[in-house]
Design an enzyme around this catalytic site. Structure first.
Site, PDB file in Angstrom:
ATOM      1  N   GLU A 187      65.445 -69.842 -55.351  1.00  0.00           N
ATOM      2  CA  GLU A 187      64.749 -71.089 -55.628  1.00  0.00           C
ATOM      3  C   GLU A 187      63.332 -70.887 -56.168  1.00  0.00           C
ATOM      4  O   GLU A 187      62.699 -71.848 -56.614  1.00  0.00           O
ATOM      5  CB  GLU A 187      64.696 -71.937 -54.352  1.00  0.00           C
ATOM      6  CG  GLU A 187      66.075 -72.488 -53.965  1.00  0.00           C
ATOM      7  CD  GLU A 187      66.064 -73.253 -52.653  1.00  0.00           C
ATOM      8  OE1 GLU A 187      65.088 -73.105 -51.888  1.00  0.00           O
ATOM      9  OE2 GLU A 187      67.029 -73.998 -52.398  1.00  0.00           O
ATOM     10  N   GLU A 208      77.126 -54.995 -42.027  1.00  0.00           N
ATOM     11  CA  GLU A 208      75.793 -55.012 -41.428  1.00  0.00           C
ATOM     12  C   GLU A 208      75.512 -53.771 -40.588  1.00  0.00           C
ATOM     13  O   GLU A 208      74.362 -53.475 -40.262  1.00  0.00           O
ATOM     14  CB  GLU A 208      75.610 -56.257 -40.564  1.00  0.00           C
ATOM     15  CG  GLU A 208      76.397 -56.253 -39.274  1.00  0.00           C
ATOM     16  CD  GLU A 208      76.086 -57.472 -38.408  1.00  0.00           C
ATOM     17  OE1 GLU A 208      75.845 -57.262 -37.209  1.00  0.00           O
ATOM     18  OE2 GLU A 208      76.082 -58.592 -38.926  1.00  0.00           O
TER      19      GLU A 208
END
Length: 300
Positions: free
Chosen positions: A85, A116
């Site tokens: 963004e 992960e």
């Protein structure tokens, strides 16, 4: 690293929701809303650490460095969201703020939870970005013990990049690998261990604070207006015109015409209207003041 999650606050059971499966819809929503109210207060407690992080981020970006968010699962997705963004909101190069996620880009929409656990891969993925000492790396993990971002921070430290950690437990393991640890302790989740809830909300808030404030420090904001907005669609062009009208005495028609002359760039358009100069002159004034609109108009 301990093999047990027992002592992590994010893994504790919330006493208020032990009978959640017997609650009514309204009761569940009420307690979730009440628990969410605690998030902003938890963030307030770590404002000094966030301030330190932002000052380092803005200083780094000013000298051409980059900001990297590194995480797995929800943490990685939040990093991607904030990074993606920045270009439309602040008209920055997509390389300035980037996200590195365990499992790669495809893991954004399809969970790859085992990825992960690989600290070495976190290091490898960050190495691919050719990190330098001018860059800043933020390792994000609610538990504070996820190997992937820890591996990334280890690599960042080895090349002299500034390191920040963002977790939701006191004395998080990842904090040991960060020059600026941020531990937002929001307490046990409504749904035990589901850190996409309060922990994720806290991290979203902190990431928004860091990127937005850093961009303010870079001169990407005038007053409280997005003067570097990328006017790439109808909504954003209309927002750009509204900003011009807010900052000057221009009519809608004058704002529209000036924005076109300014090649849809709000900053030079404002200078053109307020100082009655050409687009070329406005651009030069901005360049001489490192893109800072207030300084360019001698208002500081």
């Amino acid at each position: 690293m301990t093999n047990s999650l027992t002592f992590l606050t994010t893994e504790q059971r919330n006493e208020r929701t032990k009978n959640m499966d017997e609650m009514t819809t309204a009761e569940i929503l009420k307690v979730m809303n009440e628990e969410d109210r605690k998030v902003a207060e938890a963030v307030k407690q770590v404002l000094p650490a966030i301030t330190k992080a932002v000052d380092h981020i803005s200083a780094s970006l000013k000298k051409g460095g980059r900001l990297f968010y590194v995480g797995a699962g929800t943490s990685g997705r939040l990093g991607i969201l904030d990074a993606s963004e920045c270009p439309p909101t602040f008209l920055v190069d997509p390389d300035m703020v980037q996200a590195v996620m365990a499992g790669g880009g495809n893991a954004f929409t399809k969970a790859k939870e085992n990825s992960e656990d690989d600290a070495a891969q976190g290091e490898t993925d960050l190495k691919a970005k050719q990190l330098t000492s001018d860059d800043v790396v933020v390792g994000i993990t609610a538990s504070g013990r996820t190997p992937y971002p820890i591996g990334a921070l280890k690599h960042a430290h080895s090349v002299g990049a500034y390191t920040i950690s963002l977790s939701c437990n006191h004395h998080s393991e990842i904090s040991d690998y960060a020059e600026c640890p941020i531990e937002v302790v929001v307490g046990p989740e409504v749904l035990t261990g589901s850190t996409r809830l309060k922990a994720a909300t806290a991290h979203k808030m902190v990431l928004n604070m860091m990127s937005t404030t850093a961009m303010v420090k870079l001169g990407k904001v005038y007053e409280n207006l997005m003067v570097d907005v990328h006017a790439s669609n109808h909504k954003l062009r209309e927002r750009a015109k509204s900003i011009l009208m807010e900052c000057t005495s221009a009519t809608y028609e004058e704002a529209e015409e000036t924005l076109k002359k300014a090649k849809l760039q709000v900053k030079p358009a404002i200078i053109m209207l307020k100082r009655s100069v050409s687009y070329e002159q406005a651009k030069k004034m901005l360049q001489e003041n490192e893109g800072n609109l207030r300084k360019a108009m001698n208002e500081s």
